[in-house]
Design an enzyme around this catalytic site. Structure first.
Site, short mmCIF file in Angstrom:
data_model
loop_
_atom_site.label_atom_id
_atom_site.label_comp_id
_atom_site.label_asym_id
_atom_site.label_seq_id
_atom_site.Cartn_x
_atom_site.Cartn_y
_atom_site.Cartn_z
N ASP A 1 0.86 -1.19 0.00
CA ASP A 1 0.00 0.00 0.00
C ASP A 1 0.90 1.24 0.00
O ASP A 1 1.87 1.33 0.76
CB ASP A 1 -0.89 -0.04 1.25
CG ASP A 1 -1.91 1.08 1.27
OD1 ASP A 1 -3.11 0.80 1.10
OD2 ASP A 1 -1.50 2.26 1.46
N ASN B 1 -2.48 12.68 -3.79
CA ASN B 1 -3.58 12.90 -4.72
C ASN B 1 -4.22 14.28 -4.53
O ASN B 1 -4.50 14.98 -5.49
CB ASN B 1 -4.65 11.86 -4.41
CG ASN B 1 -5.03 11.07 -5.62
OD1 ASN B 1 -4.56 11.32 -6.70
ND2 ASN B 1 -5.91 10.12 -5.43
N ASP C 1 -2.61 9.19 -10.78
CA ASP C 1 -2.66 8.04 -11.70
C ASP C 1 -1.27 7.73 -12.26
O ASP C 1 -0.88 6.57 -12.37
CB ASP C 1 -3.62 8.32 -12.86
CG ASP C 1 -5.08 8.18 -12.44
OD1 ASP C 1 -5.33 7.81 -11.27
OD2 ASP C 1 -5.97 8.43 -13.27
N GLU D 1 -4.86 2.20 -4.23
CA GLU D 1 -3.40 2.32 -4.22
C GLU D 1 -2.82 1.13 -3.48
O GLU D 1 -1.82 1.21 -2.80
CB GLU D 1 -2.95 3.63 -3.58
CG GLU D 1 -3.89 4.19 -2.53
CD GLU D 1 -3.68 3.62 -1.14
OE1 GLU D 1 -4.52 2.77 -0.75
OE2 GLU D 1 -2.73 4.03 -0.45
#
Ligand code: GH3
Ligand code: MG
Ligand code: MG
Ligand code: MG
Length: 301
Positions: free
Chosen positions: A176, A184, A193, A220
């Site tokens: 993770d 983000n 992305d 993620e």
């Protein structure tokens, strides 16, 4: 555009004249032809070649086409990504119905008309291409090109069964990205992305063995299955991956622990959960939680 591969076609007939005739009809630079005169030869070709289409005679000296078709359809490795077309002198509605009911895609009568044969083969190969494309999109994550959640669920079952059968360990890594929400929120979703794609590339680069499988299983979150690898081997792998990501040096100004994007990794191993899928995933997840709790950018097993 990717160059289209040659279609691999296997012609099974005990009559050498028929084999020659069909081969001549299908003589085409887009096709790679294999021939077999018996059931045994047919399976030996299937074992070692990625056949797309089989043209299958019904009466063979060591078996019959109907049984062969049934057998192939029951073998998981072939699934529906193999087209089977009967090619037979049996002009019988019952036989034709039986052939189609055991999983054939088409049924052609001998003597074959070359135009009809070519057209039907072409049609089958077109169908097959669509089936393969659909199954690719069903199993591949569009953003990263890694396997998706569905592919992971299938593969973990398969590898655990294989490990149990062969008495070999299987490790599961759950990964993770650390502080990805602030990444983000600050850099924006398109940059987020890109980051996911870069991390995926790093994972792909480290999964060198054909028995290493990688997936994006959530936003993620990633998973890696290492076949025939126990916890200590998985640890070495995870450490290499962590270093490799460090070398990629993806800037992350909003991480509380590093100037770059980092990963936390949890590891579990089938030897501690008796080859049970659910337990293996839960163990790996709780190890990931531990890695997060212990400060992130680390591995727990
Ligand atoms: P932690 O270190 O504990 O893992 O914290 P975190 O911020 O990484 O964890 P959290 O689960 O709170 O955040 C995950 C974020 O991932 C939420 C969302 O903004 C982002 N995310 C999920 N899916 C996608 C995606 O497909 N694309 C992009 N760009 N971001 C995604
Ligand atoms: Mg025959
Ligand atoms: Mg998460
Ligand atoms: Mg995270």
């Amino acid at each position: 555009m990717e160059q289209q591969k040659k279609a691999q076609i296997l012609i099974v007939d005990d009559d050498p004249i028929q084999l020659k005739l069909i081969s001549n009809h299908l003589n085409n630079p887009d096709y790679n032809l294999f021939v077999a005169k018996t059931r045994a030869e047919a399976f030996s070709v299937l074992d070692s070649n990625p056949i797309d289409l089989i043209l299958l005679d019904i009466n063979l000296p060591d078996g019959n086409g109907i049984d062969i078709c049934r057998e192939i359809r029951s073998m998981k490795e072939f699934s529906d990504e193999l087209s089977i077309v009967f090619m037979t002198g049996h002009h019988s509605n019952e036989k034709e119905a039986e052939g189609l009911s055991v999983g054939a895609n088409d049924y052609i009568y001998k003597p074959v008309n070359p135009h009809v044969l070519i057209a039907r083969v072409k049609l089958q190969l077109q169908q097959l291409r669509k089936t393969k494309l659909l199954s690719h999109f069903a199993k591949v994550d569009a953003l990263t090109e890694l396997g998706n959640r569905r592919a992971f669920d299938e593969q973990i079952e398969r590898e655990i069964k294989r490990g149990q059968r062969e008495g070999l360990p299987v490790s599961l890594l759950t990964l993770d990205i650390d502080f990805f929400k602030p990444y983000n929120d600050n850099y924006g979703h398109p940059q987020g992305d890109r980051c996911l794609r870069d991390v995926a590339q790093c994972i792909i680069k480290e999964c060198r063995r054909p028995s290493d499988f990688s997936f994006r299983i959530g936003g993620e979150e990633f998973a890696i299955i290492l076949y025939n690898t126990g916890t200590s081997g998985a640890h070495v792998f995870a450490e290499k991956l962590r270093k490799s990501l460090q070398e990629c040096a993806i800037p992350h100004e909003y991480s509380s622990i590093s100037d770059y994007v980092t990963l936390s990794i949890g590891i579990s191993d089938t030897r501690y959960c008796e080859y049970k899928v659910k337990e293996l995933i839960e163990d790996s997840d709780s190890m990931l939680y531990r890695a997060k709790q212990s400060g992130r950018n680390q591995i727990a097993s």
